[in-house]
Design an enzyme around this catalytic site. Structure first.
Site, PDB file in Angstrom:
ATOM      1  CG  ASP A  31     -35.320 -12.223 -26.019  1.00  0.00           C
ATOM      2  OD1 ASP A  31     -34.076 -12.139 -26.028  1.00  0.00           O
ATOM      3  OD2 ASP A  31     -35.935 -13.195 -25.543  1.00  0.00           O
ATOM      4  CB  ALA A  83      -9.317 -24.690 -29.741  1.00  0.00           C
ATOM      5  CB  THR A  84     -13.673 -22.257 -31.678  1.00  0.00           C
ATOM      6  OG1 THR A  84     -12.774 -22.623 -32.734  1.00  0.00           O
ATOM      7  CG2 THR A  84     -14.463 -21.040 -32.104  1.00  0.00           C
ATOM      8  CG  ASP A 126     -16.866 -23.688 -33.442  1.00  0.00           C
ATOM      9  OD1 ASP A 126     -16.112 -24.575 -33.910  1.00  0.00           O
ATOM     10  OD2 ASP A 126     -17.224 -22.683 -34.080  1.00  0.00           O
ATOM     11  CE  LYS A 143     -30.381 -21.024 -26.568  1.00  0.00           C
ATOM     12  NZ  LYS A 143     -30.756 -19.628 -26.248  1.00  0.00           N
ATOM     13  CG  PHE A 144     -20.121 -19.660 -27.184  1.00  0.00           C
ATOM     14  CD1 PHE A 144     -20.563 -18.778 -28.150  1.00  0.00           C
ATOM     15  CD2 PHE A 144     -19.321 -19.178 -26.163  1.00  0.00           C
ATOM     16  CE1 PHE A 144     -20.219 -17.433 -28.100  1.00  0.00           C
ATOM     17  CE2 PHE A 144     -18.968 -17.842 -26.100  1.00  0.00           C
ATOM     18  CZ  PHE A 144     -19.416 -16.961 -27.070  1.00  0.00           C
ATOM     19  NE  ARG A 165     -42.504 -14.790 -26.608  1.00  0.00           N
ATOM     20  CZ  ARG A 165     -42.297 -15.708 -27.537  1.00  0.00           C
ATOM     21  NH1 ARG A 165     -42.666 -15.479 -28.792  1.00  0.00           N
ATOM     22  NH2 ARG A 165     -41.725 -16.851 -27.240  1.00  0.00           N
ATOM     23  CD  GLN A 194     -40.490 -21.354 -25.199  1.00  0.00           C
ATOM     24  OE1 GLN A 194     -40.108 -22.519 -25.198  1.00  0.00           O
ATOM     25  NE2 GLN A 194     -39.658 -20.347 -25.361  1.00  0.00           N
TER      26      GLN A 194
END
Length: 243
Positions: free
Chosen positions: A18, A75-76, A72, A69-70, A214, A193
């Site tokens: 990150d 199909a996408t 939708d 982190k999809f 971190r 967190q």
């Protein structure tokens, strides 16, 4: 806790890259050298060369966690995961939604390497966050509900706090890998967190892989920070085996 999964100690720690640029990510990887092998690439790097970085790390024998982190329509997500397979990653995250998970499994196809992880509840969320988002469940119950969705729809594992890991292990045994963010070594700041644990607590609870950023990236000597975390994990694993 169920019998501990057989995973190389070095692969239990996932270092999130990150940082603002692929060049800085490469510097981090070079700095850690042989002390770390598993790296996470997320939203910060994805739009600015994260895909190429994933391929380079994989080609150098590193393991890669594609934290995309999809979420939708199926199909996408299927098309997105089919493209992501080409990056030669080891893990990819999908939000724990039935249609999205089915699409991810279809998109992954018969690739032997890429494992699908369902995101349950972010470790930056607490009970008040759940309420604020209009859900009438405890954090614990929501994590288990979404883990059930993951198991039913072909996921290989889940992303979950160690605070729920023991319950996941009790219910699903070793059928699902558990990847735990929000881990902080003793004395480290919690930052944003909320549901945090130490590396030893996470391992004892049943987590397989720990995502720790971190406390490593901001340490005066990142390699020493990694070694200390590895030592703590190794102690916990030895305790579980009765050594």
């Amino acid at each position: 806790m169920s019998e501990t999964r057989q995973i190389d100690l070095i692969d239990r720690l996932i270092v999130p890259l990150d940082v603002p640029s692929p060049e800085e990510a490469e510097t981090t990887v070079a700095l850690l050298g042989d002390h770390a092998r598993f790296y996470k690439i997320g939203h910060q790097l994805l739009p600015i060369g994260g895909a190429g970085l994933a391929r380079r790390l994989s080609n150098r024998g590193k393991k890669v966690f594609l934290d995309f982190k999809f979420l939708d329509i199926g199909a996408t997500v299927e098309k997105g995961v089919a493209s992501a397979v080409k990056l030669q990653g080891d893990f990819i995250t999908i939000h724990s939604d039935r249609d999205a998970l089915k699409g991810a499994v279809a998109g992954r196809g018969d690739d032997p390497r890429l494992k699908i992880l369902a995101v349950t509840v972010l470790t930056s969320w607490d009970q008040q966050t759940i309420i604020d988002n209009g859900m009438n469940m405890s954090v614990h119950d929501l994590v288990l509900f979404r883990t059930e969705l993951a198991a039913e729809n072909g996921a290989d594992g889940v992303v979950a706090s160690a605070q729920e890991a023991a319950s996941i292990r009790a219910r699903f045994g070793n059928d699902l890998a558990i990847v735990t963010p929000g881990v902080r070594p003793r004395g480290a700041s919690s930052n944003d967190q909320k549901r945090i644990v130490t590396p030893a607590e996470a391992i004892r609870a049943g987590s397989d892989h720990l995502v720790i950023g971190r406390p490593i990236l901001n340490a005066p000597n990142p390699s020493v920070a990694v070694k200390d975390i590895m030592d703590e994990m190794e102690e916990a694993l030895a305790d579980d085996k009765g050594v």
